[in-house]
Design an enzyme around this catalytic site. Structure first.
Site, PDB file in Angstrom:
ATOM      1  N   ASN A 457       2.194 -35.655  64.700  1.00  0.00           N
ATOM      2  CA  ASN A 457       1.931 -35.573  63.291  1.00  0.00           C
ATOM      3  C   ASN A 457       2.946 -35.823  62.452  1.00  0.00           C
ATOM      4  O   ASN A 457       3.938 -35.241  62.318  1.00  0.00           O
ATOM      5  CB  ASN A 457       1.291 -34.057  63.103  1.00  0.00           C
ATOM      6  CG  ASN A 457       1.103 -33.754  61.426  1.00  0.00           C
ATOM      7  OD1 ASN A 457       0.024 -34.202  60.911  1.00  0.00           O
ATOM      8  ND2 ASN A 457       1.925 -33.160  60.926  1.00  0.00           N
ATOM      9  N   GLU A 458       2.865 -37.258  61.811  1.00  0.00           N
ATOM     10  CA  GLU A 458       3.627 -37.427  60.637  1.00  0.00           C
ATOM     11  C   GLU A 458       5.204 -37.548  60.955  1.00  0.00           C
ATOM     12  O   GLU A 458       6.051 -37.926  59.914  1.00  0.00           O
ATOM     13  CB  GLU A 458       3.649 -36.335  59.453  1.00  0.00           C
ATOM     14  CG  GLU A 458       2.287 -36.299  58.798  1.00  0.00           C
ATOM     15  CD  GLU A 458       2.089 -35.225  57.798  1.00  0.00           C
ATOM     16  OE1 GLU A 458       2.903 -34.580  57.511  1.00  0.00           O
ATOM     17  OE2 GLU A 458       0.958 -35.234  56.947  1.00  0.00           O
ATOM     18  N   ASN A 459       5.430 -37.707  62.283  1.00  0.00           N
ATOM     19  CA  ASN A 459       7.066 -38.202  62.383  1.00  0.00           C
ATOM     20  C   ASN A 459       7.338 -39.574  62.228  1.00  0.00           C
ATOM     21  O   ASN A 459       8.395 -39.524  61.774  1.00  0.00           O
ATOM     22  CB  ASN A 459       7.367 -37.750  63.995  1.00  0.00           C
ATOM     23  CG  ASN A 459       7.016 -36.370  64.246  1.00  0.00           C
ATOM     24  OD1 ASN A 459       6.479 -35.446  63.376  1.00  0.00           O
ATOM     25  ND2 ASN A 459       6.829 -35.767  65.695  1.00  0.00           N
TER      26      ASN A 459
END
Ligand SMILES: *[C@@H]1O[C@H](CO)[C@@H](O)[C@H](O)[C@H]1NC(C)=O
Ligand SMILES: *[C@@H]1O[C@H](CO)[C@@H](O)[C@H](O)[C@H]1NC(C)=O
Ligand SMILES: *[C@@H]1O[C@H](CO)[C@@H](O)[C@H](O)[C@H]1NC(C)=O
Ligand SMILES: *[C@@H]1O[C@H](CO)[C@@H](O)[C@H](O)[C@H]1NC(C)=O
Ligand SMILES: *[C@@H]1O[C@H](CO)[C@@H](O)[C@H](O)[C@H]1NC(C)=O
Ligand SMILES: *[C@@H]1O[C@H](CO)[C@@H](O)[C@H](O)[C@H]1NC(C)=O
Ligand SMILES: *[C@@H]1O[C@H](CO)[C@@H](O)[C@H](O)[C@H]1NC(C)=O
Ligand SMILES: *[C@@H]1O[C@H](CO)[C@@H](O)[C@H](O)[C@H]1NC(C)=O
Ligand SMILES: *[C@@H]1O[C@H](CO)[C@@H](O)[C@H](O)[C@H]1NC(C)=O
Length: 895
Positions: A457-459
């Site tokens: 998620n969102e890295n």
């Protein structure tokens, strides 16, 4: 080597086995034994300390700030168990479903297992440690926060840089370095939740006794090739001693009659996790199979697959669907317009309508968490969702979760559990992650609900968005480390399950991200892949405030739970906007100010405030006082519901439509977030007491397969009605009625016009041309617009109400006096409520004074007609009378 036998074949080995359940009461103690008690497994230390009255309810008031010491201590759980005669069986296998997290397990003082990953299940041969009579099993848990900090320190020492995010923003009141421990990342705090770094045994724990052979489990994938479904089954067994033939009987209800397979085991197959003894590719004529469809697109046909081996029978549900992720160019002649990004299920494009799933609790109570899970999935399916994203900061969810999701037709976007952080890439970490991904994907791949896997998620977005300033760690090195970790994960996932797509991150640009080397220049690019969208500086009630992506997997806005929920978790005197207790529950940086600014951009600042200017909000004591808080919470739910609706319809109206810049063909609307882990201002649409917020009622309207939507086109500043149909079938001979109403004139429209709609096309969004009977849109707040689609039988099939943007300009005395006219009890689980109003009733809110488990068929609606009937649907039956219900609207709710 595989042999097939269709006749009985004698098994030569002894297959008897015996399971000893070790769940239930265990002793627990702190490191120096100053605290001891009786805990319960499955569970966690906070629940056990609370049950033993050593701590207060950890979720009440400010208690979440008081128990840091629990996470900083080491805890030991132990219990005795007795074996009458351990010589009955030559082998004993200890099974632990989940260990949270840094743990050493001993039997009779001999260490048998070190574990450093919450997401790995354990099966350990403990035969030689057992003795007749009383045995002791003990599990020592090290402090998860101290462990993470120690590893972070070591990392910095050896690498000369930190690994962000280091610590969460101080407003989270959270713990540091969750990225160094393979544990649900939210347990160290999030912007919607407190920090409770649990330790304990959250899953099942038992010993299997057997002689030489033990059938453990099986898994599979399904694929459709030409006219056949193939079920690729893998059988897992444990075996000791000489090579032997082991027989399996396999059956699939209604599809495959029982047949048997025999595998020859190797010598000493051993007691490793998931040791494959054999694989088998079963084929089934496709015409015999009823496919599994997402909710709203068809039935959820599930079959039962049954495997018997060595005296043990295992039954699981099996469903058949195909998935394809389409990423073709929007226009192959103009590649820079970008690529499509949508999913075909069973070969048809599916518009993904849904939300994001976070863990159902900070704590690990199996019974109550399973009940919550079922309530939430029921609530998702009931309002027309077909997907949930199991977000990467929580857990790979339980078998019960995926099974129930399949029954409800809920597809699952499955993140790997990495979120909003950079992670180590040393050998130990990668090996740990490898075991985790292997064991989880092997388990998950059989579930028909799973649509896609995502690496994190969102890295990717975090690196390119420069979320953290880190000295001595260049962006290029961050990219290299990122690619090292997630390309390893990609390899493992796609090797274990090639039947479903894998994307590197969410948001990411799909193929474009891969072509750019794993981290794209702009992971939020609307022309590729999925986006997450948060913006609190634009007008969220206007369609033209939003971007037009291929797929929106996160977007949302905060609201407060209503008074009834909050007062279960805070003292009444703390129920004010800026009390310490409420302040500590607002984890969204800037949220305190932004929420007020957004709400009062649309809704009236109370008369008690000396100034009606947004810049003076902070000076108004009444606004943040206990007297006004309940109404403010209701206002916040109005804002959330309207913002979510507008944004969702913005995405849906681009179904099957691209604009001149090639933007559009949007195929996903998955808002953030479905559920809550505590009572606090968050982005959820269902609060912690399982009460639907106003927004969740709006979700039913905004996700309806057939919907109509009114927006203002900025090009000509006029009204545009769009009819959206996600069904596979067209709808003929309907009429669209468009009305202009005025608050002053009440229920009689100022203007009304009918437009024949001969054909509503399937799976598309179509604009209705109003040019022939032009209605002039007026931006005056005096007016609102109502659109309805009805059929030849005069049934309303879909409707929408466009309210003015500046509700504070309206004279609230013109709103109707809404009342409950009648209540009819159909049965103790279903009540019918008849409402009436004399004038327009905006944001009508029906409540029941007794807390119930269930929901109204509709709520938070605008009444533009004299009467409306709704139902209360209860999950747990109750006897209610008309006096238990009340109704209000924007004029008087919570005043
Ligand atoms: C035991 O440990 C706790 C927490 O570290 C500490 O507060 C307490 O004083 C210790 N008690 C004894 C008897 O050592
Ligand atoms: C709530 O009120 C009670 C009684 O006044 C008080 O003892 C307690 O400390 C309060 N709790 C919180 C979290 O403020
Ligand atoms: C072992 O065998 C004895 C005698 O047959 C029996 O009483 C006992 O229940 C068995 N124990 C287990 C664990 O099966
Ligand atoms: C474990 O070790 C402790 C101390 O070394 C001893 O008192 C205890 O009896 C041992 N327990 C078992 C089950 O062997
Ligand atoms: C960056 O590297 C320098 C030189 O190796 C070192 O002195 C410094 O502590 C490092 N900075 C951090 C934040 O680790
Ligand atoms: C776990 O949940 C069940 C069902 O809601 C409840 O009865 C029980 O008290 C809970 N246990 C703990 C430790 O909270
Ligand atoms: C819209 O749907 C029509 C009919 O199904 C199809 O031919 C067309 O390609 C679609 N357009 C887009 C942009 O997907
Ligand atoms: C639609 O209307 C046309 C013309 O009135 C009629 O012939 C046709 O049967 C109607 N179709 C449906 C599905 O009602
Ligand atoms: C508001 O509306 C009420 C009811 O129509 C009316 O009596 C009142 O005069 C209006 N107030 C203003 C300020 O227009």
């Amino acid at each position: 080597m595989l042999f097939l036998f269709f006749v009985w074949f004698p098994i030569l080995i002894s297959c008897s086995s015996f399971q000893l359940d070790l769940s239930g009461e265990w002793k627990f103690s702190s490191k120096n034994k100053s605290i001891t008690g009786i805990g319960v497994i499955p569970g966690d230390i906070f629940s056990d300390l609370y049950r033993n009255r050593i701590i207060e309810n950890p979720l009440f008031g400010d208690n979440h700030l008081k128990f840091q010491w629990v996470a900083e201590d080491d805890w030991t759980y132990s219990r005795e168990f007795s074996i009458e005669n351990s010589n009955n069986y030559s082998h004993a296998l200890l099974h632990i479903g989940e260990l949270d997290t840094i743990a050493v397990v001993s039997i009779n003082n001999k260490t048998i297992l070190h574990s450093q990953n919450q997401f790995i299940e354990h099966n350990v041969d403990i035969s030689k440690y057992l003795r007749s009579g009383i045995n002791i099993i003990s599990i020592e848990f090290s402090s998860p926060t101290k462990f993470a900090t120690q590893l972070a320190d070591e990392f910095e020492y050896f690498n000369n840089h930190e690994l962000p995010p280091v610590c969460p923003p101080s407003i989270y009141h959270g713990d540091c370095h969750p990225n160094f421990i393979r544990k649900a990342q939210y347990s160290f705090s999030w912007d919607w939740g407190p920090s409770f770094p649990t330790v304990g045994v959250p899953g099942d724990i038992f010993i299997n006794f057997f002689d030489l052979h033990f059938f453990d489990d099986f898994t599979w994938t399904t694929e459709l090739i030409d006219d056949f479904w193939y079920v690729n089954i893998e059988f897992f067994s444990l075996h000791y001693g000489i090579e032997t033939d082991i027989r399996f009987i396999v059956e699939i209800s209604d599809l495959v009659k029982p047949f048997s397979l025999t595998y020859r085991t190797d010598r000493n197959l051993g007691a490793h996790n998931h040791k494959v003894i054999g694989t088998y590719k079963l084929d089934i004529e496709s015409k015999k199979v009823e496919k599994w469809w997402p909710n709203g697109m068809g039935g959820q046909h599930l079959y039962e697959i049954r495997v018997v081996s060595c005296g043990k029978e295992i039954r699981k549900q099996i469903g058949f669907k195909t998935v394809e992720l389409v990423q073709s160019f929007i226009n192959p002649k103009i590649p820079k317009l970008g690529r499509n990004f949508y999913f075909k299920v069973n070969n048809v494009p599916i518009f993904l309508k849904g939300s994001n799933w976070i863990p159902v609790s900070m704590f690990r109570n199996f019974t109550s968490n399973t009940n919550k899970m079922e309530f939430l999935l029921d609530s998702a399916a009931d309002v027309g969702m077909n997907i949930l994203r199991v977000w990467g900061g929580g857990f790979y969810e339980s078998e019960e979760f995926y099974n129930y999701a399949a029954e409800k037709g809920i597809l699952i976007w499955q993140d790997m559990m990495f979120a909003c952080a950079l992670y180590p890439t040393d050998k130990n970490f990668l090996t740990n992650v490898r075991s985790e991904i292997e064991s989880q994907v092997t388990r998950l791949k059989k579930h028909p609900s799973i649509l896609v896997y995502a690496g994190n998620n969102e890295n990717e977005a975090a690196i390119r968005g420069h979320w953290w300033k880190v000295s001595n760690y260049s962006e290029n090195q961050q990219v290299r480390d990122y690619v090292k970790l997630y390309s390893q994960i990609a390899k493992i996932v796609t090797k274990i399950d090639s039947t479903k797509p894998f994307v590197m991150s969410s948001p990411s640009n799909g193929i474009e991200t891969e072509e750019e080397g794993g981290v794209s220049k702009n992971p939020y690019d609307v022309r590729y892949g999925d986006i997450h969208f948060y913006n609190e500086f634009v007008n969220l009630w206007r369609d033209d405030s939003f971007v037009t992506p291929r797929c929106a997997t996160e977007y949302g806005i905060q609201s407060f739970p209503l008074r009834e929920t909050m007062l279960k978790w805070i003292n009444e005197s703390d129920w004010e906007y800026t009390s310490q207790t409420m302040f500590h529950r607002q984890h969204h940086p800037g949220g305190i100010a932004f929420n007020l600014l957004m709400i009062f951009s649309h809704l009236p600042i109370p008369d008690q405030c000396p100034s009606k200017s947004l810049v003076d909000l902070h000076k108004c004591e009444y606004l943040t006082s206990n007297k006004y808080m309940s109404r403010l919470a209701y206002f916040s739910q109005i804002h959330q519901a309207t913002a979510l609706k507008t944004q969702t319809f913005h995405y849906r109206r681009f179904r099957n439509l691209t604009n001149a810049e090639g933007l559009g063909n949007t195929m996903c609307a998955m808002y953030w977030q479905l559920n809550d882990v505590w009572a606090a201002p968050t982005w959820s649409t269902i609060d912690f007491e399982q009460q639907w917020k106003m927004s969740h009622y709006e979700v039913r309207r905004m996700f309806s397969n057939l919907a109509v939507y009114l927006y203002i086109d900025p090009a000509d500043f006029n009204l545009k009605p769009v009819i959206i149909n996600d069904d596979f079938s067209e709808i003929l001979n309907t009429t669209m009625r468009l009305q202009q109403l005025s608050w002053e004139s009440g229920l009689d429209p100022v203007f009304s016009q009918e437009y024949p709609i001969e054909r509503i096309h399937p799976t598309t969004a179509q604009e209705v041309d109003l040019s022939l009977n032009a209605i002039e849109y007026s931006e005056l707040s005096e007016y609102l617009y109502v659109v309805q689609i009805y059929n030849a039988q005069n049934q309303i099939l879909a409707s929408d109400v466009l309210l003015p943007n500046f509700l504070f300009e309206i004279n609230f005395s013109t709103f109707g006096k809404v009342r409950i006219e009648n209540m009819r009890k159909q049965n103790a689980g279903l009540y019918e409520i008849l409402l009436s109003t004399d004038r327009i009733s905006p944001f009508t809110w029906v409540s029941c004074s007794k807390q119930f488990s269930g929901w109204f068929s509709d709520n938070g609606f605008h009444m533009t007609g004299r009467t409306k009937t709704i139902e209360l649907v209860l999950k747990e039956e109750m006897n209610l009378s008309i006096n238990d219900f009340s109704v209000c609207n924007l004029r008087n709710c919570y005043l």
